[in-house]
Design a protein around this motif. Structure first.
Motif, PDB file in Angstrom:
ATOM      1  N   SER A  47       1.081  -1.388   0.004  1.00  0.00           N
ATOM      2  CA  SER A  47      -0.179   0.617   0.029  1.00  0.00           C
ATOM      3  C   SER A  47       0.740   1.540   0.188  1.00  0.00           C
ATOM      4  CB  SER A  47      -1.201  -0.356   1.280  1.00  0.00           C
ATOM      5  OG  SER A  47      -0.249  -0.013   2.268  1.00  0.00           O
ATOM      6  N   ASP A  48       1.933   1.048   0.007  1.00  0.00           N
ATOM      7  CA  ASP A  48       2.478   2.006   0.952  1.00  0.00           C
ATOM      8  C   ASP A  48       3.310   2.680  -0.480  1.00  0.00           C
ATOM      9  OD1 ASP A  48       2.194   2.853   2.696  1.00  0.00           O
ATOM     10  OD2 ASP A  48       4.049   1.796   4.268  1.00  0.00           O
ATOM     11  N   VAL A  49       4.235   1.832  -1.803  1.00  0.00           N
ATOM     12  CA  VAL A  49       4.430   1.792  -3.034  1.00  0.00           C
ATOM     13  C   VAL A  49       3.651   2.389  -4.056  1.00  0.00           C
ATOM     14  CG1 VAL A  49       5.453   0.222  -4.763  1.00  0.00           C
ATOM     15  CG2 VAL A  49       6.430  -0.375  -2.399  1.00  0.00           C
ATOM     16  N   VAL A  50       3.796   3.501  -4.631  1.00  0.00           N
ATOM     17  CA  VAL A  50       3.206   3.822  -5.807  1.00  0.00           C
ATOM     18  C   VAL A  50       3.987   4.080  -7.034  1.00  0.00           C
ATOM     19  CG1 VAL A  50       1.943   6.433  -6.795  1.00  0.00           C
ATOM     20  CG2 VAL A  50       1.475   5.598  -4.372  1.00  0.00           C
ATOM     21  N   GLU A  51       4.130   3.519  -7.469  1.00  0.00           N
ATOM     22  CA  GLU A  51       4.844   2.975  -9.079  1.00  0.00           C
ATOM     23  C   GLU A  51       4.700   3.997 -10.032  1.00  0.00           C
ATOM     24  OE1 GLU A  51       4.677  -1.184 -10.244  1.00  0.00           O
ATOM     25  OE2 GLU A  51       6.062  -2.003  -8.353  1.00  0.00           O
ATOM     26  N   LEU A  52       3.679   4.143 -10.519  1.00  0.00           N
ATOM     27  CA  LEU A  52       3.261   5.102 -11.410  1.00  0.00           C
ATOM     28  C   LEU A  52       4.000   6.869 -11.377  1.00  0.00           C
ATOM     29  CD1 LEU A  52      -0.500   4.147 -11.658  1.00  0.00           C
ATOM     30  CD2 LEU A  52       1.258   3.405 -12.225  1.00  0.00           C
ATOM     31  N   SER A  53       4.792   6.871 -10.352  1.00  0.00           N
ATOM     32  CA  SER A  53       5.374   8.166 -10.310  1.00  0.00           C
ATOM     33  C   SER A  53       6.305   8.706 -11.144  1.00  0.00           C
ATOM     34  CB  SER A  53       5.635   8.612  -8.986  1.00  0.00           C
ATOM     35  OG  SER A  53       6.721   7.739  -8.308  1.00  0.00           O
ATOM     36  N   GLY A  54       6.977   7.185 -11.202  1.00  0.00           N
ATOM     37  CA  GLY A  54       7.967   6.966 -12.210  1.00  0.00           C
ATOM     38  C   GLY A  54       7.971   5.718 -13.659  1.00  0.00           C
ATOM     39  N   PRO A  55       8.564   5.951 -14.505  1.00  0.00           N
ATOM     40  CA  PRO A  55       8.287   5.423 -15.840  1.00  0.00           C
ATOM     41  C   PRO A  55       8.717   3.984 -15.348  1.00  0.00           C
ATOM     42  CG  PRO A  55      10.753   5.619 -15.696  1.00  0.00           C
ATOM     43  CD  PRO A  55      10.485   6.582 -14.269  1.00  0.00           C
ATOM     44  N   PRO A  56       7.554   3.065 -16.146  1.00  0.00           N
ATOM     45  CA  PRO A  56       7.986   1.477 -16.191  1.00  0.00           C
ATOM     46  C   PRO A  56       9.369   0.644 -15.959  1.00  0.00           C
ATOM     47  CG  PRO A  56       6.625   1.787 -17.946  1.00  0.00           C
ATOM     48  CD  PRO A  56       7.346   3.286 -17.646  1.00  0.00           C
ATOM     49  N   ALA A  57       9.659  -0.268 -14.865  1.00  0.00           N
ATOM     50  CA  ALA A  57      10.930  -0.840 -15.091  1.00  0.00           C
ATOM     51  C   ALA A  57      10.514  -1.683 -16.267  1.00  0.00           C
ATOM     52  CB  ALA A  57      10.776  -1.759 -13.817  1.00  0.00           C
ATOM     53  N   PHE A  58       9.935  -2.552 -16.957  1.00  0.00           N
ATOM     54  CA  PHE A  58      10.341  -2.890 -18.229  1.00  0.00           C
ATOM     55  C   PHE A  58      10.162  -1.854 -19.423  1.00  0.00           C
ATOM     56  CE2 PHE A  58      10.551  -6.027 -15.187  1.00  0.00           C
ATOM     57  CZ  PHE A  58      10.883  -5.625 -14.602  1.00  0.00           C
ATOM     58  N   SER A  59      10.511  -2.398 -20.559  1.00  0.00           N
ATOM     59  CA  SER A  59       9.839  -2.240 -21.347  1.00  0.00           C
ATOM     60  C   SER A  59       9.207  -3.100 -23.275  1.00  0.00           C
ATOM     61  CB  SER A  59      11.078  -1.549 -22.218  1.00  0.00           C
ATOM     62  OG  SER A  59      11.939  -0.531 -21.934  1.00  0.00           O
ATOM     63  N   PHE A  60       8.370  -2.772 -23.725  1.00  0.00           N
ATOM     64  CA  PHE A  60       7.452  -3.381 -24.801  1.00  0.00           C
ATOM     65  C   PHE A  60       9.162  -4.606 -25.266  1.00  0.00           C
ATOM     66  CE2 PHE A  60       4.330  -0.098 -24.396  1.00  0.00           C
ATOM     67  CZ  PHE A  60       3.691  -0.719 -24.081  1.00  0.00           C
ATOM     68  N   GLY A  61       8.917  -6.136 -25.089  1.00  0.00           N
ATOM     69  CA  GLY A  61       9.643  -6.539 -25.954  1.00  0.00           C
ATOM     70  C   GLY A  61      10.931  -7.201 -25.141  1.00  0.00           C
ATOM     71  N   GLU A  62      10.828  -6.859 -23.586  1.00  0.00           N
ATOM     72  CA  GLU A  62      11.749  -7.115 -23.260  1.00  0.00           C
ATOM     73  C   GLU A  62      11.843  -8.077 -22.319  1.00  0.00           C
ATOM     74  OE1 GLU A  62      14.572  -4.800 -19.800  1.00  0.00           O
ATOM     75  OE2 GLU A  62      12.838  -3.626 -20.027  1.00  0.00           O
ATOM     76  N   LYS A  63      13.021  -8.836 -22.756  1.00  0.00           N
ATOM     77  CA  LYS A  63      13.337 -10.400 -22.292  1.00  0.00           C
ATOM     78  C   LYS A  63      13.244 -10.165 -20.539  1.00  0.00           C
ATOM     79  CE  LYS A  63      15.290 -14.733 -23.038  1.00  0.00           C
ATOM     80  NZ  LYS A  63      16.720 -15.232 -23.967  1.00  0.00           N
ATOM     81  N   VAL A  64      12.520 -11.513 -20.197  1.00  0.00           N
ATOM     82  CA  VAL A  64      12.494 -11.656 -18.203  1.00  0.00           C
ATOM     83  C   VAL A  64      11.837 -12.543 -17.326  1.00  0.00           C
ATOM     84  CG1 VAL A  64      11.169  -8.900 -18.435  1.00  0.00           C
ATOM     85  CG2 VAL A  64       9.587 -10.910 -18.005  1.00  0.00           C
ATOM     86  N   ARG A  65      12.360 -13.104 -16.301  1.00  0.00           N
ATOM     87  CA  ARG A  65      12.404 -13.942 -16.067  1.00  0.00           C
ATOM     88  C   ARG A  65      11.081 -14.544 -14.740  1.00  0.00           C
ATOM     89  NH1 ARG A  65      17.470 -15.881 -15.419  1.00  0.00           N
ATOM     90  NH2 ARG A  65      16.947 -16.963 -17.346  1.00  0.00           N
ATOM     91  N   ALA A  66      10.719 -15.013 -15.035  1.00  0.00           N
ATOM     92  CA  ALA A  66       9.921 -15.132 -14.005  1.00  0.00           C
ATOM     93  C   ALA A  66      10.543 -15.400 -12.154  1.00  0.00           C
ATOM     94  CB  ALA A  66       8.314 -16.234 -13.550  1.00  0.00           C
ATOM     95  N   ARG A  67      10.378 -14.222 -11.624  1.00  0.00           N
ATOM     96  CA  ARG A  67      10.783 -14.723  -9.719  1.00  0.00           C
ATOM     97  C   ARG A  67      10.510 -15.664  -8.888  1.00  0.00           C
ATOM     98  NH1 ARG A  67      12.541  -9.434  -6.831  1.00  0.00           N
ATOM     99  NH2 ARG A  67      14.354 -10.624  -6.290  1.00  0.00           N
ATOM    100  N   LEU A  68       9.040 -15.829  -8.768  1.00  0.00           N
ATOM    101  CA  LEU A  68       8.057 -16.922  -8.539  1.00  0.00           C
ATOM    102  C   LEU A  68       7.343 -17.308  -9.327  1.00  0.00           C
ATOM    103  CD1 LEU A  68       6.613 -14.007  -6.691  1.00  0.00           C
ATOM    104  CD2 LEU A  68       8.581 -15.314  -5.683  1.00  0.00           C
ATOM    105  N   THR A  69       6.836 -18.665  -8.473  1.00  0.00           N
ATOM    106  CA  THR A  69       5.676 -19.206  -9.291  1.00  0.00           C
ATOM    107  C   THR A  69       4.815 -18.712  -9.240  1.00  0.00           C
ATOM    108  OG1 THR A  69       6.929 -21.479  -8.845  1.00  0.00           O
ATOM    109  CG2 THR A  69       4.219 -21.774  -9.006  1.00  0.00           C
ATOM    110  N   ILE A  70       3.859 -18.181  -9.918  1.00  0.00           N
ATOM    111  CA  ILE A  70       2.507 -17.662 -10.542  1.00  0.00           C
ATOM    112  C   ILE A  70       0.884 -18.733 -10.346  1.00  0.00           C
ATOM    113  CG2 ILE A  70       1.213 -16.177 -11.322  1.00  0.00           C
ATOM    114  CD1 ILE A  70       3.912 -15.128  -9.963  1.00  0.00           C
ATOM    115  N   ARG A  71       0.320 -18.980 -10.094  1.00  0.00           N
ATOM    116  CA  ARG A  71      -0.676 -19.965  -9.642  1.00  0.00           C
ATOM    117  C   ARG A  71      -2.256 -18.598 -10.583  1.00  0.00           C
ATOM    118  NH1 ARG A  71      -0.236 -24.706  -7.819  1.00  0.00           N
ATOM    119  NH2 ARG A  71       2.115 -25.479  -6.702  1.00  0.00           N
TER     120      ARG A  71
END
Length: 106
Positions: A8-32
């Motif tokens: 609740s204390d985090v507001v990411e939208l005050s800055g640019p996105p951390a990743f760009s379109f087409g960027e290669k990424v890896r999952a840090r967690l298993t997502i269900r």
């Protein structure tokens, strides 16, 4: 109930996105599936820890977070994920052929 982790204390939208379109990424967690992924049962695995994918969309959630639509190569699933659930693998220029959404041909 006091041990629930909230962002609740985090507001990411005050800055640019951390990743760009087409960027290669890896999952840090298993997502269900939490019930929002159509065609899968609640609790089904959508992305395993370490799965590799590409950012195909960037949206927002609760006017607070960026949500990155990631297409995972192995499973073919398109999963919405937060920044803290992803690690950067490489720059956009390193990709051979990212899985862009298909365009309608008129």
């Amino acid at each position: 109930m006091n041990n629930i982790v909230r962002d609740s204390d985090v507001v990411e939208l005050s800055g640019p996105p951390a990743f760009s379109f087409g960027e290669k990424v890896r999952a840090r967690l298993t997502i269900r599936n939490d019930g929002t992924f159509h065609g899968k049962e609640i609790g089904d695995i959508l992305a395993k820890k370490g799965d590799v994918g590409y950012v195909i969309s960037i949206g927002t959630f609760l006017q607070q977070f960026y949500i990155y639509g990631v297409e995972f190569i192995e499973s073919g699933n398109r999963v919405g994920m937060k920044r803290k659930e992803l690690d950067r693998i490489g720059a956009c220029e390193e990709m051979d052929d990212p899985p862009w959404p298909e365009e309608a041909v008129s």
